[in-house]
Scaffold this active site. Structure first.
Site, mmCIF file in Angstrom:
data_model
loop_
_atom_site.group_PDB
_atom_site.id
_atom_site.type_symbol
_atom_site.label_atom_id
_atom_site.label_comp_id
_atom_site.label_asym_id
_atom_site.label_seq_id
_atom_site.Cartn_x
_atom_site.Cartn_y
_atom_site.Cartn_z
ATOM 1 N N TYR A 156 0.865 4.325 -15.407
ATOM 2 C CA TYR A 156 0.965 4.894 -14.051
ATOM 3 C C TYR A 156 0.798 6.423 -14.118
ATOM 4 C CZ TYR A 156 3.197 6.176 -9.583
ATOM 5 O OH TYR A 156 3.477 6.710 -8.345
HETATM 6 P P1 NDP Z 1 4.646 0.733 -2.081
HETATM 7 O O1 NDP Z 1 4.658 -0.078 -3.333
HETATM 8 O O2 NDP Z 1 5.774 0.599 -1.140
HETATM 9 O O3 NDP Z 1 3.282 0.470 -1.296
HETATM 10 C C1 NDP Z 1 2.079 0.449 -1.999
HETATM 11 C C2 NDP Z 1 0.954 0.139 -1.035
HETATM 12 O O4 NDP Z 1 -0.266 0.098 -1.766
HETATM 13 C C3 NDP Z 1 1.121 -1.243 -0.358
HETATM 14 O O5 NDP Z 1 0.672 -1.160 0.966
HETATM 15 C C4 NDP Z 1 0.189 -2.114 -1.183
HETATM 16 O O6 NDP Z 1 -0.301 -3.245 -0.499
HETATM 17 C C5 NDP Z 1 -0.943 -1.103 -1.415
HETATM 18 N N1 NDP Z 1 -1.876 -1.558 -2.422
HETATM 19 C C6 NDP Z 1 -1.649 -1.854 -3.723
HETATM 20 N N2 NDP Z 1 -2.788 -2.293 -4.297
HETATM 21 C C7 NDP Z 1 -3.755 -2.259 -3.353
HETATM 22 C C8 NDP Z 1 -5.125 -2.574 -3.318
HETATM 23 N N3 NDP Z 1 -5.786 -3.023 -4.401
HETATM 24 N N4 NDP Z 1 -5.805 -2.387 -2.160
HETATM 25 C C9 NDP Z 1 -5.197 -1.935 -1.067
HETATM 26 N N5 NDP Z 1 -3.878 -1.649 -1.001
HETATM 27 C C10 NDP Z 1 -3.171 -1.803 -2.147
HETATM 28 O O7 NDP Z 1 4.484 2.233 -2.567
HETATM 29 P P2 NDP Z 1 4.875 3.627 -1.853
HETATM 30 O O8 NDP Z 1 4.706 3.546 -0.397
HETATM 31 O O9 NDP Z 1 6.145 4.086 -2.436
HETATM 32 O O10 NDP Z 1 3.749 4.560 -2.507
HETATM 33 C C11 NDP Z 1 2.670 5.096 -1.798
HETATM 34 C C12 NDP Z 1 2.006 6.142 -2.672
HETATM 35 O O11 NDP Z 1 2.963 7.149 -3.029
HETATM 36 C C13 NDP Z 1 1.465 5.590 -3.993
HETATM 37 O O12 NDP Z 1 0.256 6.236 -4.297
HETATM 38 C C14 NDP Z 1 2.537 5.983 -4.999
HETATM 39 O O13 NDP Z 1 2.023 6.079 -6.314
HETATM 40 C C15 NDP Z 1 2.969 7.323 -4.429
HETATM 41 N N6 NDP Z 1 4.279 7.765 -4.869
HETATM 42 C C16 NDP Z 1 5.410 7.097 -4.459
HETATM 43 C C17 NDP Z 1 6.645 7.552 -4.870
HETATM 44 C C18 NDP Z 1 7.924 6.896 -4.416
HETATM 45 O O14 NDP Z 1 9.012 7.359 -4.861
HETATM 46 N N7 NDP Z 1 7.894 5.894 -3.555
HETATM 47 C C19 NDP Z 1 6.783 8.700 -5.767
HETATM 48 C C20 NDP Z 1 5.547 9.334 -6.112
HETATM 49 C C21 NDP Z 1 4.347 8.866 -5.672
HETATM 50 P P3 NDP Z 1 0.377 -4.723 -0.655
HETATM 51 O O15 NDP Z 1 1.491 -4.764 0.350
HETATM 52 O O16 NDP Z 1 -0.752 -5.645 -0.319
HETATM 53 O O17 NDP Z 1 0.867 -4.842 -2.060
#
Ligand code: NDP
Length: 233
Positions: A156
């Site tokens: 990651y």
């Molecule tokens: P979540 O796991 O809650 O949500 C992830 C989202 O990405 C979901 O909507 C998921 O869809 C989608 N996703 C995953 N794979 C795919 C794909 N192949 N195509 C389309 N959509 C996809 O994560 P967060 O909301 O927490 O994270 C959002 C961003 O913030 C990410 O980039 C993460 O790395 C970043 N981030 C988050 C942190 C945190 O503390 N939460 C900290 C630092 C960065 P589905 O529901 O279908 O799985």
């Protein structure tokens, strides 16, 4: 000022959904995208958006044909895409020993968190450059900061460092075409990925993303931001 159109990946939950909500509140029209259309439609239904201001579109960022179909659908419904927020990402269960991370774990993680973003940009950014206006916000993580790299989730973390590098290159490539591209660290946020004990709300976590998505023409490009401030790479 024309009403801008934004597309957000992974907008069915977490930070992506909140980013869509805040972009709508800023007066943009928004395409919420996600790999499960039913889930995206349910998320859109919960937003109480004004008629015609938001749509739900299927887009799996690991599937180039799905990206192309989504782009066509958004252009048909909303006219163009001025802003792309690459929010979708995965965090697999990972050992803190980089040598115990299976190659397949690296591949899967990079496929979504880095190559997926490149493919989305390949589709969405050139038309922005043609129109002379674009904003690209790539959602990264403090875990991708080389200056603070730890043993946390090696695949990651490395995928986010690679995303940062891609964004800097993209920013330089399209700087003169009116496209501003930046990366954001939302901080540690209470979502499915961040877990319940994270200190930040999704509202706080999405704030800098929305700020970067709505930058004025003289705004920064090629930077890495948290809380609206530049941070170390
Ligand atoms: P979540 O796991 O809650 O949500 C992830 C989202 O990405 C979901 O909507 C998921 O869809 C989608 N996703 C995953 N794979 C795919 C794909 N192949 N195509 C389309 N959509 C996809 O994560 P967060 O909301 O927490 O994270 C959002 C961003 O913030 C990410 O980039 C993460 O790395 C970043 N981030 C988050 C942190 C945190 O503390 N939460 C900290 C630092 C960065 P589905 O529901 O279908 O799985």
């Amino acid at each position: 000022m024309p009403q801008r159109v934004a597309a957000v990946t992974g907008a069915n939950r977490g930070l992506g959904l909140e980013t869509a909500r805040q972009l709508l509140a800023h007066g943009l029209r928004v395409a919420l995208t996600g790999r499960d259309l039913d889930a995206v439609e349910r998320a859109l239904g919960g937003l109480d958006a004004a008629p015609g201001s938001a749509i739900a579109v299927a887009m799996d960022v690991t599937d180039p044909s799905s990206i192309k179909r989504a782009h066509r659908a958004i252009v048909k419904a909303l006219g163009s895409v001025d802003v792309i927020v690459n929010n979708a990402a995965i965090l697999l269960f990972e050992s803190s020993d980089v040598l115990e991370t299976p190659l397949d774990g690296f591949r899967k993680t990079f496929e979504t968190n880095c190559f997926g973003v490149i493919e989305v940009c390949r589709e969405f950014v050139p038309p922005m450059a043609d129109r002379g206006y674009g904003r690209v916000v790539n959602v990264s993580s403090g875990a991708g900061q080389l200056s603070k790299m730890s043993t946390y989730a090696p695949a990651y973390s490395m995928s986010k460092s690679a995303l940062n590098a891609f964004t800097r290159i993209l920013a330089q490539t399209y700087r003169d075409a009116g496209v501003l591209a930046n990366v954001v660290d939302p901080g540690w946020v209470r979502t499915d990925m961040g877990g319940r004990s994270a200190p930040r709300s999704v509202q706080q976590g999405a704030d800098t993303t929305v700020w970067l998505a709505t930058l004025p023409d003289n705004g920064p490009s090629g930077g890495f931001f948290r809380d609206r401030r530049a941070i170390e790479w």
